[in-house]
Design an enzyme around this catalytic site. Structure first.
Site, short mmCIF file in Angstrom:
data_model
loop_
_atom_site.label_atom_id
_atom_site.label_comp_id
_atom_site.label_asym_id
_atom_site.label_seq_id
_atom_site.Cartn_x
_atom_site.Cartn_y
_atom_site.Cartn_z
N CYS A 203 -16.64 11.70 0.93
CA CYS A 203 -17.17 10.64 0.60
C CYS A 203 -18.12 10.51 -0.82
CB CYS A 203 -18.09 9.80 1.58
SG CYS A 203 -18.78 8.35 1.24
N LYS B 41 -11.53 16.45 5.62
CA LYS B 41 -11.24 16.02 4.36
C LYS B 41 -12.33 16.23 3.36
CE LYS B 41 -9.69 11.73 2.19
NZ LYS B 41 -10.63 10.67 2.42
N ASN C 45 -3.66 13.44 -1.10
CA ASN C 45 -4.42 12.03 -1.10
C ASN C 45 -4.68 11.70 -2.41
OD1 ASN C 45 -7.36 10.72 -0.51
ND2 ASN C 45 -5.76 9.64 0.17
N GLY C 46 -4.68 10.46 -2.98
CA GLY C 46 -5.22 10.03 -4.21
C GLY C 46 -4.08 9.25 -5.10
N ASP C 47 -4.10 7.99 -5.07
CA ASP C 47 -3.43 7.29 -6.00
C ASP C 47 -2.03 7.27 -5.62
OD1 ASP C 47 -5.46 6.58 -7.36
OD2 ASP C 47 -5.06 8.07 -9.11
N GLY D 225 -4.66 5.48 0.70
CA GLY D 225 -5.73 4.43 1.38
C GLY D 225 -5.54 3.29 0.68
N ARG D 226 -6.04 3.03 -0.72
CA ARG D 226 -6.25 1.68 -1.20
C ARG D 226 -4.76 0.82 -1.22
NH1 ARG D 226 -9.14 3.79 -6.40
NH2 ARG D 226 -7.80 5.39 -5.79
C1 LIG Z 1 -13.62 0.97 0.53
C2 LIG Z 1 -13.07 2.45 0.90
C3 LIG Z 1 -13.69 3.26 1.87
C4 LIG Z 1 -13.45 4.50 2.09
N1 LIG Z 1 -13.92 5.09 3.29
C5 LIG Z 1 -13.54 6.38 3.78
C6 LIG Z 1 -14.44 7.08 4.63
O1 LIG Z 1 -14.98 6.43 5.54
N2 LIG Z 1 -13.80 8.48 4.90
C7 LIG Z 1 -13.13 8.97 4.16
O2 LIG Z 1 -12.79 10.28 4.27
N3 LIG Z 1 -12.53 8.59 3.13
C8 LIG Z 1 -12.96 7.38 2.88
N4 LIG Z 1 -12.17 6.74 1.29
C9 LIG Z 1 -11.56 7.56 0.64
C10 LIG Z 1 -10.09 7.21 0.93
O3 LIG Z 1 -9.62 7.81 2.31
C11 LIG Z 1 -9.18 8.09 -0.03
O4 LIG Z 1 -9.64 9.39 -0.06
C12 LIG Z 1 -9.35 7.69 -1.62
O5 LIG Z 1 -9.34 6.08 -1.60
C13 LIG Z 1 -8.29 8.21 -2.38
O6 LIG Z 1 -6.80 7.55 -1.90
P1 LIG Z 1 -6.32 6.39 -2.39
O7 LIG Z 1 -6.07 6.60 -4.07
O8 LIG Z 1 -4.90 6.49 -1.62
O9 LIG Z 1 -6.99 5.08 -2.12
C14 LIG Z 1 -12.64 5.27 1.27
C15 LIG Z 1 -12.10 4.48 0.08
C16 LIG Z 1 -12.29 3.50 -0.07
C17 LIG Z 1 -11.70 2.46 -1.26
#
Ligand SMILES: Cc1cc2nc3c(=O)[nH]c(=O)nc-3n(C[C@H](O)[C@H](O)[C@H](O)COP(=O)(O)O)c2cc1C
Length: 235
Positions: A14, A53, A114-116, A138-139
């Site tokens: 985070c 993580k 993870n990521g994008d 994630g997103r």
């Molecule tokens: C609104 C939001 C809340 C998130 N909360 C957490 C969280 O509580 N714990 C965590 O490990 N990652 C959290 N993340 C990060 C995501 O798990 C992930 O690592 C990050 O968004 C990159 O992946 P993505 O590109 O698929 O979104 C959060 C991301 C977003 C956008």
């Protein structure tokens, strides 16, 4: 654990200021000795799997995820998820996968990339490049939770998944919002539903979704929020 958790996932990913200023979240990655102490303490305190993580590191010159991965494995962490950005990156730029590849080469426990990851093809590309054991999304699930099925199906079969019928998607959206209202209560449930309604509406139709959002965003009554959403979905 006494509440029945199956695993404990420690979050060192985070980047939020309110978390990092307390040497938690991704700020922890700066202090490898402290990381080792925390991971050891948690692993020793429970008899369920502990996973971790993290991001690739603190900043571009301190990408220490591979070192932390090794520390984690040595103290008994059973799986790692790595977001391909540093803490300093926040969400800027694109995730990189070289560091995830490096992490994977250093440990034998499962590594999740993870990521994008925004499509089934990208998931396959990231897996091929990093040799990771899985992907975390994630997103890209915001407004489109069905992407998980699309990715899963493609990774298992190499084929594009059949489209999920629109009426099933619409019913799932309504069920989700209804469950948020029930779980969080009328006031908080209505507030928390707003972002999901925005994501769903703009996923279904960017233009009309945005104008619908402007209308529904101000609604404070949970029944009216649900009713307007239902009307939008049926329009
Ligand atoms: C609104 C939001 C809340 C998130 N909360 C957490 C969280 O509580 N714990 C965590 O490990 N990652 C959290 N993340 C990060 C995501 O798990 C992930 O690592 C990050 O968004 C990159 O992946 P993505 O590109 O698929 O979104 C959060 C991301 C977003 C956008």
């Amino acid at each position: 654990m006494t509440f029945g958790a199956d695993i404990i996932d420690i979050n060192m990913g985070c980047p939020a200021k309110k978390v990092c200023n307390k040497a938690a979240g991704s700020a922890l990655m700066q202090d490898e000795a402290l990381v080792k102490d925390i991971l050891t303490a948690v692993v020793n305190a429970v008899d369920i799997p502990v996973t971790l993580k993290m991001r690739t590191g603190w900043n571009v010159t301190n990408k220490n995820a591979p070192t932390i991965a090794k520390i984690a494995q040595d103290v008994g962490i059973q799986m790692l998820s790595v977001h391909g950005r540093t803490r300093e990156d926040k969400y800027n730029g694109m995730a990189e996968y070289d560091t995830i590849k490096e992490v994977k080469s250093r440990v034998s426990i499962p590594v999740i990339a993870n990521g994008d990851i925004t499509s089934a093809k990208k998931a396959q590309k990231v897996l091929d490049y990093t040799s990771a054991d899985g992907v975390m999304v994630g997103r890209a699930t915001q407004g489109n939770p069905w992407i998980i099925h699309e990715i899963d199906h493609y990774l298992k079969t190499g084929q594009k998944a059949a489209d999920i019928p629109l009426n099933i998607k619409k019913q799932t959206i309504l069920d989700h919002i209804s469950q948020i209202h029930q779980f969080y209560g009328e006031k908080l449930g209505t507030q928390l539903s707003r972002k999901h309604i925005f994501w769903y509406a703009t996923y279904l139709d960017k233009e009309s979704g945005q104008s619908f959002w402007k209308k529904v965003n101000k609604i404070t009554d949970h029944k009216l929020q649900y009713q307007l959403l239902e009307e939008f979905l049926n329009s």
